[in-house]
Design an enzyme around this catalytic site. Structure first.
Site, mmCIF file in Angstrom:
data_model
loop_
_atom_site.group_PDB
_atom_site.id
_atom_site.type_symbol
_atom_site.label_atom_id
_atom_site.label_comp_id
_atom_site.label_asym_id
_atom_site.label_seq_id
_atom_site.Cartn_x
_atom_site.Cartn_y
_atom_site.Cartn_z
ATOM 1 N N LYS A 30 -24.258 -40.330 -4.104
ATOM 2 C CA LYS A 30 -24.309 -41.793 -4.203
ATOM 3 C C LYS A 30 -23.744 -42.487 -2.964
ATOM 4 C CE LYS A 30 -26.046 -42.085 -8.302
ATOM 5 N NZ LYS A 30 -27.389 -42.555 -8.436
ATOM 6 N N SER A 31 -24.005 -41.927 -1.790
ATOM 7 C CA SER A 31 -23.510 -42.539 -0.551
ATOM 8 C C SER A 31 -24.663 -42.747 0.434
ATOM 9 C CB SER A 31 -22.414 -41.676 0.071
ATOM 10 O OG SER A 31 -22.940 -40.415 0.440
ATOM 11 N N THR A 33 -27.561 -41.252 0.408
ATOM 12 C CA THR A 33 -28.156 -39.972 0.764
ATOM 13 C C THR A 33 -29.660 -40.086 0.979
ATOM 14 O OG1 THR A 33 -26.433 -38.793 -0.448
ATOM 15 C CG2 THR A 33 -28.423 -37.565 0.055
ATOM 16 N N THR A 34 -30.356 -40.813 0.109
ATOM 17 C CA THR A 34 -31.811 -40.934 0.236
ATOM 18 C C THR A 34 -32.178 -41.574 1.565
ATOM 19 O OG1 THR A 34 -31.986 -41.135 -2.159
ATOM 20 C CG2 THR A 34 -33.893 -41.827 -0.865
ATOM 21 N N TRP A 35 -31.507 -42.646 1.917
ATOM 22 C CA TRP A 35 -31.756 -43.336 3.181
ATOM 23 C C TRP A 35 -31.454 -42.416 4.367
ATOM 24 C CZ3 TRP A 35 -34.243 -46.675 5.817
ATOM 25 C CH2 TRP A 35 -33.769 -47.147 7.019
ATOM 26 N N HIS A 94 -24.335 -31.588 -0.900
ATOM 27 C CA HIS A 94 -23.217 -32.393 -1.393
ATOM 28 C C HIS A 94 -21.957 -31.529 -1.509
ATOM 29 C CE1 HIS A 94 -25.594 -35.889 -2.069
ATOM 30 N NE2 HIS A 94 -26.204 -35.466 -3.155
#
Length: 107
Positions: A30-31, A33-35, A94
Site C-alpha cells: 500500500k505504498s 506499488t502499482t504506480w 514486499h
C-alpha cells in the site's frame, strides 16, 4: 493484502536463483506499488515496445502487477514468470530488506 510468511521466505531461499542483471522493486504494501511497477516497467522497456504502437503496449492491455510480478507470489506457481531467460528480469517484493535472501543482496 498478501502476507509474508516464514514459509514464503524459506521457499524463496530454496528455489529462486538471482542474476546480476535482475532489477528489484522493494516496497511496503500500500505504498504506491502499482504506480512504481508501471513506472519501472515503462523505463526499462521504453525501447522494446516502441514499434508496437501505444494500443499494444503491455501496460495498456495488462495490469502492472502482471508486468512486474511479486517474487513471493511467483515462488508458488507451477511455472513462475521469473524463469524467463530475458535480461534484465524485473521483480518486485514486499519482503523486508532484513529477510531477503543473501544471494539477492549479493547480486
Amino acid at each position: 493484502m498478501h502476507k509474508i510468511s516464514i514459509e514464503t521466505v524459506m521457499a524463496l531461499q530454496g528455489t529462486f536463483k538471482a542474476r546480476p542483471t535482475n532489477i528489484y522493486l522493494a516496497t511496503l504494501p500500500k505504498s504506491s506499488t502499482t504506480w512504481l511497477k508501471a513506472l519501472m516497467f515503462a523505463l526499462v522497456n521504453r525501447n522494446k515496445f516502441k514499434n508496437h504502437g501505444l494500443l499494444k503496449h503491455p501496460l495498456r492491455i495488462s495490469n502492472p502487477h502482471k508486468c512486474l510480478p511479486l517474487i513471493e507470489v511467483e515462488i508458488f506457481r507451477n511455472t513462475p514468470t521469473y524463469v524467463d531467460p530475458h535480461s534484465p528480469r524485473l521483480l518486485a517484493t514486499h519482503i523486508p530488506y532484513t529477510l531477503l535472501p543473501q544471494f539477492i543482496l549479493d547480486s
